[in-house]
Design a protein around this motif. Structure first.
Motif, PDB file in Angstrom:
ATOM      1  N   ALA A 172       0.637  -1.262  -0.169  1.00  0.00           N
ATOM      2  CA  ALA A 172       0.024  -0.288  -0.501  1.00  0.00           C
ATOM      3  C   ALA A 172       1.065   0.974  -0.065  1.00  0.00           C
ATOM      4  O   ALA A 172       0.380   2.341  -0.579  1.00  0.00           O
ATOM      5  CB  ALA A 172      -1.210  -0.141   1.569  1.00  0.00           C
ATOM      6  N   ILE A 173       1.923   1.094   1.041  1.00  0.00           N
ATOM      7  CA  ILE A 173       2.863   2.527   0.899  1.00  0.00           C
ATOM      8  C   ILE A 173       3.560   2.357  -0.843  1.00  0.00           C
ATOM      9  O   ILE A 173       3.627   3.008  -1.165  1.00  0.00           O
ATOM     10  CB  ILE A 173       3.965   2.593   1.952  1.00  0.00           C
ATOM     11  CG1 ILE A 173       3.131   1.698   3.220  1.00  0.00           C
ATOM     12  CG2 ILE A 173       4.785   3.185   1.802  1.00  0.00           C
ATOM     13  CD1 ILE A 173       4.599   1.732   4.292  1.00  0.00           C
ATOM     14  N   TRP A 174       3.723   1.190  -1.596  1.00  0.00           N
ATOM     15  CA  TRP A 174       4.172   1.271  -2.982  1.00  0.00           C
ATOM     16  C   TRP A 174       3.939   2.597  -3.635  1.00  0.00           C
ATOM     17  O   TRP A 174       3.453   3.093  -4.510  1.00  0.00           O
ATOM     18  CB  TRP A 174       5.051  -0.194  -2.911  1.00  0.00           C
ATOM     19  CG  TRP A 174       5.506   0.136  -4.056  1.00  0.00           C
ATOM     20  CD1 TRP A 174       6.039   1.585  -5.013  1.00  0.00           C
ATOM     21  CD2 TRP A 174       6.273  -0.782  -5.002  1.00  0.00           C
ATOM     22  NE1 TRP A 174       6.872   0.554  -6.224  1.00  0.00           N
ATOM     23  CE2 TRP A 174       6.666  -0.519  -6.153  1.00  0.00           C
ATOM     24  CE3 TRP A 174       5.504  -2.214  -4.644  1.00  0.00           C
ATOM     25  CZ2 TRP A 174       6.937  -2.218  -7.422  1.00  0.00           C
ATOM     26  CZ3 TRP A 174       6.546  -3.648  -5.527  1.00  0.00           C
ATOM     27  CH2 TRP A 174       6.670  -2.897  -6.834  1.00  0.00           C
TER      28      TRP A 174
ATOM     29  N   LYS B 231      -5.775  -7.433  -7.368  1.00  0.00           N
ATOM     30  CA  LYS B 231      -4.900  -7.852  -6.614  1.00  0.00           C
ATOM     31  C   LYS B 231      -5.023  -7.555  -4.828  1.00  0.00           C
ATOM     32  O   LYS B 231      -5.063  -8.336  -4.508  1.00  0.00           O
ATOM     33  CB  LYS B 231      -3.268  -7.595  -6.825  1.00  0.00           C
ATOM     34  CG  LYS B 231      -2.477  -8.605  -6.303  1.00  0.00           C
ATOM     35  CD  LYS B 231      -1.920  -9.565  -7.403  1.00  0.00           C
ATOM     36  CE  LYS B 231      -1.239 -10.226  -6.952  1.00  0.00           C
ATOM     37  NZ  LYS B 231      -0.722 -11.378  -7.364  1.00  0.00           N
ATOM     38  N   GLU B 232      -5.557  -6.395  -5.100  1.00  0.00           N
ATOM     39  CA  GLU B 232      -4.944  -5.512  -3.358  1.00  0.00           C
ATOM     40  C   GLU B 232      -6.324  -6.295  -2.801  1.00  0.00           C
ATOM     41  O   GLU B 232      -6.609  -6.982  -1.073  1.00  0.00           O
ATOM     42  CB  GLU B 232      -5.466  -4.570  -3.391  1.00  0.00           C
ATOM     43  CG  GLU B 232      -4.133  -3.546  -4.021  1.00  0.00           C
ATOM     44  CD  GLU B 232      -4.625  -2.245  -4.338  1.00  0.00           C
ATOM     45  OE1 GLU B 232      -3.624  -1.231  -4.805  1.00  0.00           O
ATOM     46  OE2 GLU B 232      -5.540  -1.749  -4.413  1.00  0.00           O
TER      47      GLU B 232
ATOM     48  N   ILE C 287      -8.936 -10.108   1.114  1.00  0.00           N
ATOM     49  CA  ILE C 287      -9.453 -10.979   1.623  1.00  0.00           C
ATOM     50  C   ILE C 287      -9.095 -11.827   2.953  1.00  0.00           C
ATOM     51  O   ILE C 287      -9.436 -12.866   3.330  1.00  0.00           O
ATOM     52  CB  ILE C 287     -10.575 -11.677   0.530  1.00  0.00           C
ATOM     53  CG1 ILE C 287     -11.589 -10.270  -0.099  1.00  0.00           C
ATOM     54  CG2 ILE C 287     -11.092 -12.347   0.604  1.00  0.00           C
ATOM     55  CD1 ILE C 287     -12.201 -10.930  -0.549  1.00  0.00           C
ATOM     56  N   ALA C 288      -7.031 -13.217   1.628  1.00  0.00           N
ATOM     57  CA  ALA C 288      -7.024 -13.314   2.086  1.00  0.00           C
ATOM     58  C   ALA C 288      -6.094 -13.713   3.463  1.00  0.00           C
ATOM     59  O   ALA C 288      -5.866 -14.779   4.596  1.00  0.00           O
ATOM     60  CB  ALA C 288      -5.584 -14.248   1.238  1.00  0.00           C
TER      61      ALA C 288
ATOM     62  N   PHE D 135      -6.015 -18.627  -5.767  1.00  0.00           N
ATOM     63  CA  PHE D 135      -6.555 -17.693  -6.519  1.00  0.00           C
ATOM     64  C   PHE D 135      -6.153 -16.390  -6.744  1.00  0.00           C
ATOM     65  O   PHE D 135      -6.208 -15.836  -8.318  1.00  0.00           O
ATOM     66  CB  PHE D 135      -7.915 -17.784  -5.952  1.00  0.00           C
ATOM     67  CG  PHE D 135      -8.792 -16.587  -6.545  1.00  0.00           C
ATOM     68  CD1 PHE D 135      -9.910 -17.484  -7.865  1.00  0.00           C
ATOM     69  CD2 PHE D 135      -9.079 -14.760  -6.456  1.00  0.00           C
ATOM     70  CE1 PHE D 135     -10.578 -16.480  -8.657  1.00  0.00           C
ATOM     71  CE2 PHE D 135      -9.937 -15.084  -7.607  1.00  0.00           C
ATOM     72  CZ  PHE D 135     -10.319 -15.546  -8.608  1.00  0.00           C
ATOM     73  N   ASN D 136      -5.875 -16.004  -5.619  1.00  0.00           N
ATOM     74  CA  ASN D 136      -5.063 -14.486  -6.358  1.00  0.00           C
ATOM     75  C   ASN D 136      -3.278 -14.785  -6.606  1.00  0.00           C
ATOM     76  O   ASN D 136      -3.045 -13.656  -8.030  1.00  0.00           O
ATOM     77  CB  ASN D 136      -4.112 -14.518  -4.975  1.00  0.00           C
ATOM     78  CG  ASN D 136      -3.781 -12.087  -4.868  1.00  0.00           C
ATOM     79  OD1 ASN D 136      -4.649 -11.521  -5.805  1.00  0.00           O
ATOM     80  ND2 ASN D 136      -3.685 -12.106  -3.620  1.00  0.00           N
ATOM     81  N   LEU D 137      -2.598 -16.125  -7.207  1.00  0.00           N
ATOM     82  CA  LEU D 137      -1.867 -16.234  -7.685  1.00  0.00           C
ATOM     83  C   LEU D 137      -1.922 -16.641  -9.197  1.00  0.00           C
ATOM     84  O   LEU D 137      -1.292 -15.448 -10.285  1.00  0.00           O
ATOM     85  CB  LEU D 137      -1.352 -16.878  -7.344  1.00  0.00           C
ATOM     86  CG  LEU D 137       0.165 -18.225  -7.912  1.00  0.00           C
ATOM     87  CD1 LEU D 137       1.466 -16.102  -7.849  1.00  0.00           C
ATOM     88  CD2 LEU D 137       0.879 -18.966  -7.376  1.00  0.00           C
TER      89      LEU D 137
END
Length: 328
Positions: free
Chosen positions: A252-254, A268-269, A274-275, A309-311
């Protein structure tokens, strides 16, 4: 900087070598797991004297006092397991060499696309396994840890493979080695935790079975005790959870530095959050009376599925600001 093609080829060769060595290790450890029943029967026929393997003992008898008695030799299954573990260590060495050579070839941190990210994540999973599965009683769990690791490496080396090249301008930031490495290490440890919860559910489901035969029943009864599997899943999640959470915060900082906002509910966020929430729910459920058994394990598995799933789905199917898979 120009790409060093020779180092890139050496990296690819080291990667392929690591996959082959891991496959041999899986064969050896599977052979040990298959012979557990025979080893248990052999142990019943041995003398009940507790002797550490490889340590001679002195016994006193009426006719030969102080006679040196050699301990029994290690069983064949134990030797197979030890050879398998040696192969895992050698495979990890080749695996790490592949990552280092990739970084030297590209003159950057070697986790700028999905191929490199999955490679680093699997290396973290193997290293985590060497730490938490170091006891001989847990060694057979390597069979179930290596299977998903080999599947991920195969997918990385085929479907996700990308030639050594500079990263896109959006990733040319000092946040890349920090954010991605932390998330990758946490994901690798979560893999061990997810496997432990799956085996825990199998162990609990058939622990009270009255059947004496059947391949599945014999398979489940050769697994470690359900409490051991539950503790393994819990402790690895405790380690990985703050790592993954730190990775999300650093991301989030990036994002604020790169896109001018900390959070934008990019796919992605969103799935990463959620994970993280699912794993937080698992830790809470694991500490709550009445949720410590199968229900908590199912939550842990849900978190692992969300990570996969995210990957794959988010990176390969859904378009977003994080679409840096590096696929052709």
């Amino acid at each position: 900087m120009p790409i060093d093609d020779n180092l890139a080829r050496y990296s690819d060769f080291s990667f392929a070598t690591a996959v082959v060595i891991y496959a041999f290790a899986l064969i050896l450890l599977s052979a040990e797991f298959a012979s557990l029943r025979t080893r248990a029967l052999d142990a019943l026929e041995r003398t009940p004297t507790l002797v550490r393997a490889g340590t001679p003992v002195v016994t006193t008898t009426a006719d030969r006092p102080g006679r040196l008695v050699e301990p029994p030799r290690r069983s064949r299954s134990d030797r197979l397991g030890r050879m398998g573990m040696s192969m895992v260590v050698v495979g990890l060495s080749a695996h790490l060499a592949s990552i280092v050579l990739r970084g030297l070839a590209t003159a950057r941190v070697p986790w700028g696309n999905m191929y490199e990210f999955v490679t680093l994540t699997c290396a973290a999973a193997v290293l985590a396994g060497l730490i938490v599965l170091r006891r001989a009683s847990l060694r057979t769990l390597w069979v179930f840890a290596l299977i998903p690791i080999l599947i991920l490496l195969f997918v990385a080396g085929t479907v996700l493979y990308a030639d050594a090249a500079p990263v896109v301008p959006a990733l040319q930031s000092y946040w890349l080695p920090i954010h991605v490495s932390i998330v990758s290490i946490g994901s690798g440890v979560f893999l061990i935790s997810g496997v432990a919860s799956i085996l825990f559910l199998l162990r609990v489901s058939y622990s009270d079975s009255s059947e004496e035969s059947g391949a599945l029943i014999r398979f489940v009864r050769q697994l470690p005790d359900s409490r051991v599997l539950d503790q393994l899943a819990y402790r690895t999640t405790i380690f990985a959870f703050p790592l993954f959470g730190s990775g999300v915060i650093l991301g989030a900082i990036w994002a604020e530095a790169a896109w001018g906002r900390f959070w934008g509910w990019d796919p992605k966020e969103t799935v990463s959050f959620i994970a993280w929430v699912v794993y937080a729910a698992y830790l809470h459920a694991r500490a709550t009376s009445g949720w410590r058994d199968t229900r908590a394990a199912w939550i842990n598995i849900t978190g692992f599925v969300a990570m996969l799933f995210n990957l794959f789905i988010i990176n390969m199917v859904v378009s977003g600001l994080h679409s840096y898979a590096g696929l052709n």
